[in-house]
Design a protein around this motif. Structure first.
Motif, mmCIF file in Angstrom:
data_model
loop_
_atom_site.group_PDB
_atom_site.id
_atom_site.type_symbol
_atom_site.label_atom_id
_atom_site.label_comp_id
_atom_site.label_asym_id
_atom_site.label_seq_id
_atom_site.Cartn_x
_atom_site.Cartn_y
_atom_site.Cartn_z
ATOM 1 N N LYS A 51 5.206 -4.998 4.151
ATOM 2 C CA LYS A 51 5.803 -3.892 3.404
ATOM 3 C C LYS A 51 4.727 -3.026 2.748
ATOM 4 O O LYS A 51 3.742 -3.529 2.222
ATOM 5 C CB LYS A 51 6.757 -4.446 2.345
ATOM 6 N N HIS A 52 4.930 -1.702 2.786
ATOM 7 C CA HIS A 52 4.022 -0.757 2.147
ATOM 8 C C HIS A 52 4.758 -0.022 1.022
ATOM 9 O O HIS A 52 5.987 0.146 1.075
ATOM 10 C CB HIS A 52 3.476 0.237 3.167
ATOM 11 N N PRO A 135 2.412 6.475 2.351
ATOM 12 C CA PRO A 135 1.928 7.857 2.203
ATOM 13 C C PRO A 135 2.796 8.719 1.304
ATOM 14 O O PRO A 135 3.248 9.805 1.689
ATOM 15 C CB PRO A 135 1.923 8.366 3.646
ATOM 16 N N PHE A 136 3.071 8.237 0.093
ATOM 17 C CA PHE A 136 3.819 9.030 -0.881
ATOM 18 C C PHE A 136 3.261 8.688 -2.249
ATOM 19 O O PHE A 136 3.278 7.521 -2.662
ATOM 20 C CB PHE A 136 5.320 8.724 -0.823
ATOM 21 N N GLN A 137 2.766 9.703 -2.970
ATOM 22 C CA GLN A 137 2.083 9.462 -4.239
ATOM 23 C C GLN A 137 2.591 10.407 -5.312
ATOM 24 O O GLN A 137 2.850 11.581 -5.064
ATOM 25 C CB GLN A 137 0.566 9.613 -4.059
ATOM 26 N N GLU A 284 13.082 7.646 5.279
ATOM 27 C CA GLU A 284 11.893 7.341 6.080
ATOM 28 C C GLU A 284 10.955 8.549 6.167
ATOM 29 O O GLU A 284 9.733 8.408 6.021
ATOM 30 C CB GLU A 284 12.306 6.905 7.484
ATOM 31 N N GLU A 285 11.508 9.724 6.383
ATOM 32 C CA GLU A 285 10.682 10.918 6.540
ATOM 33 C C GLU A 285 10.029 11.332 5.224
ATOM 34 O O GLU A 285 8.853 11.727 5.209
ATOM 35 C CB GLU A 285 11.529 12.072 7.075
ATOM 36 N N LEU A 289 9.060 5.216 4.396
ATOM 37 C CA LEU A 289 9.597 3.861 4.233
ATOM 38 C C LEU A 289 10.737 3.617 5.215
ATOM 39 O O LEU A 289 11.678 4.407 5.280
ATOM 40 C CB LEU A 289 10.113 3.660 2.799
ATOM 41 N N GLU A 290 10.662 2.526 5.952
ATOM 42 C CA GLU A 290 11.779 2.101 6.790
ATOM 43 C C GLU A 290 12.638 1.148 5.980
ATOM 44 O O GLU A 290 12.163 0.119 5.522
ATOM 45 C CB GLU A 290 11.269 1.410 8.054
#
Length: 382
Positions: A51-52, A135-137, A284-285, A289-290
């Protein structure tokens, strides 16, 4: 003056204690000194190896970290937002220099320029190397640091997607720069700003003016929310703004609400099953995150179909349920309802019977499914 903020910290402290907090001292080549940081890892971070997680950078971490980390942990526990890695940068005694800018271009200068590079080139790079980041900050700041975080927005390719600006002490030209950038951005940006009725007058005046400017923008890629809290001071507004900001940024991530159900799913112009698919595709987009579709969201779509009698929707929903909850009765039930309501009672009866040996889920168990099959058998004399 700090009463409401302190109450928030007290309320979330037990939640924080369940998450993993790491205290580190990092050496910065840009600053030519060490800095203290605090990191909150999500619950079960070590167990979820694949998991990320999005990252929240909290400026003024010496006092803002705990409220932000507590809200993130609490909301993610209830799945209203994704689990996230929260990193706070302690700036006690250093914030004035860290947030400094020159008096000509009003851009980071001297120590402020070095701190700007420390966050973007050293701290975030270190987080990506050491932890499983998505990739979300998001970046969070208060007054001076709330102004400072906007400098990242001004870069050609901003490293932050979300900006939480709590009663910003805006530099000259900053309002125009923010408005100009947000009007032209070709990537999705989340921008939150807050003030209060008892905020510092000169700050509040500039904040309200900037709010009017942003409200005048026409850019569908900008997701903006503004709060002006009644009876909130420069400090107490923080405790009310943090949850509001987090909720607004992750609105699409939250479970289907009663408002969504009433105003969207019950409208016959909307396909409930397509709405569900698009909701999770957006997650997700937007956040990288899936996520498995929640059981409660499947049940909300089920209720909407029953209410609107759009039985053809069960066909797609059954396939989706079988994919996300394989081996359970969920997909079988939706398939049986589709056959039952579209003129295939015998096929529906056999589909209900197929649930024997599958795992029960929600209100569905063997007795329920076999009774549905028997009811069809009695009605049609099979």
């Amino acid at each position: 003056m700090m009463k409401k903020l302190l109450m928030l910290v007290v309320l979330v402290f037990p939640i924080i204690s369940s998450a993993q907090i790491i205290y580190e001292t990092v050496s910065s080549a840009k600053l030519q000194e060490t800095r203290e940081i605090k990191i909150q890892l999500p619950r079960n971070y070590e167990e979820n190896k694949e998991k990320h997680y999005p990252v929240v950078v909290v400026l003024d971490g010496d006092y803002l970290f705990e409220p932000v980390a507590g809200i993130v942990d609490y909301y993610s526990y209830w799945e209203n937002i994704p689990e996230m890695i929260v990193v706070g940068v302690n700036q006690a005694g250093l914030r004035n220099e860290d947030a400094g800018y020159d008096n000509e271009r009003f851009l980071p200068a001297d120590k402020g320029a070095a701190f700007f590079e420390f966050l973007g080139m050293e701290l975030l790079k270190s987080m990506d190397e050491k932890y499983r980041t998505a990739p979300f900050q998001i970046i969070v700041g208060h007054d001076l640091t709330a102004n400072f975080l906007n400098y990242y927005l001004l870069k050609p390719e901003p490293i932050f997607e979300g900006y939480i600006s709590l009663s910003p002490d805006l530099a000259p030209e900053m309002a125009n720069r923010i408005t100009n950038i947000l009007s032209k951005t070709e990537s999705k940006r989340w921008y939150y700003m807050a003030t209060g009725s008892e905020d510092i007058p000169q700050l509040k005046e500039s904040i309200l003016s900037l709010n009017n400017q942003i409200n005048g923008l026409d850019n569908d890629l900008v997701f903006y929310k503004f709060d002006n809290f009644d009876n909130a001071s420069h400090y107490s507004l923080v405790g009310r703004a943090i949850p509001s900001a987090i909720e607004s940024i992750f609105n699409v991530y939250s479970p289907i609400s009663q408002k969504e159900y009433n105003e969207v799913l019950l409208q016959t112009s909307i396909s409930p099953s397509e709405y569900l698919i698009e909701k999770y595709k957006s997650i997700e987009e937007l956040f990288g995150l899936e996520k498995q579709i929640r059981l409660n969201d499947f049940l909300a779509i089920h209720q909407a179909i029953e209410k609107t009698r759009r039985w053809e929707e069960y066909d797609e929903l059954s396939k989706l349920a079988s994919e996300h909850f394989p081996g359970t009765m969920l997909g079988t039930y939706f398939e049986a309802r589709y056959e039952e309501e579209t003129g295939n009672p015998k096929r529906a009866m056999k589909t209900y019977q197929n649930a024997y040996g599958q795992e029960k889920i929600a209100f569905l168990d063997v007795d329920f499914m076999l009774e549905k099959a028997n009811a069809i058998k009695r009605d049609f004399g099979y």
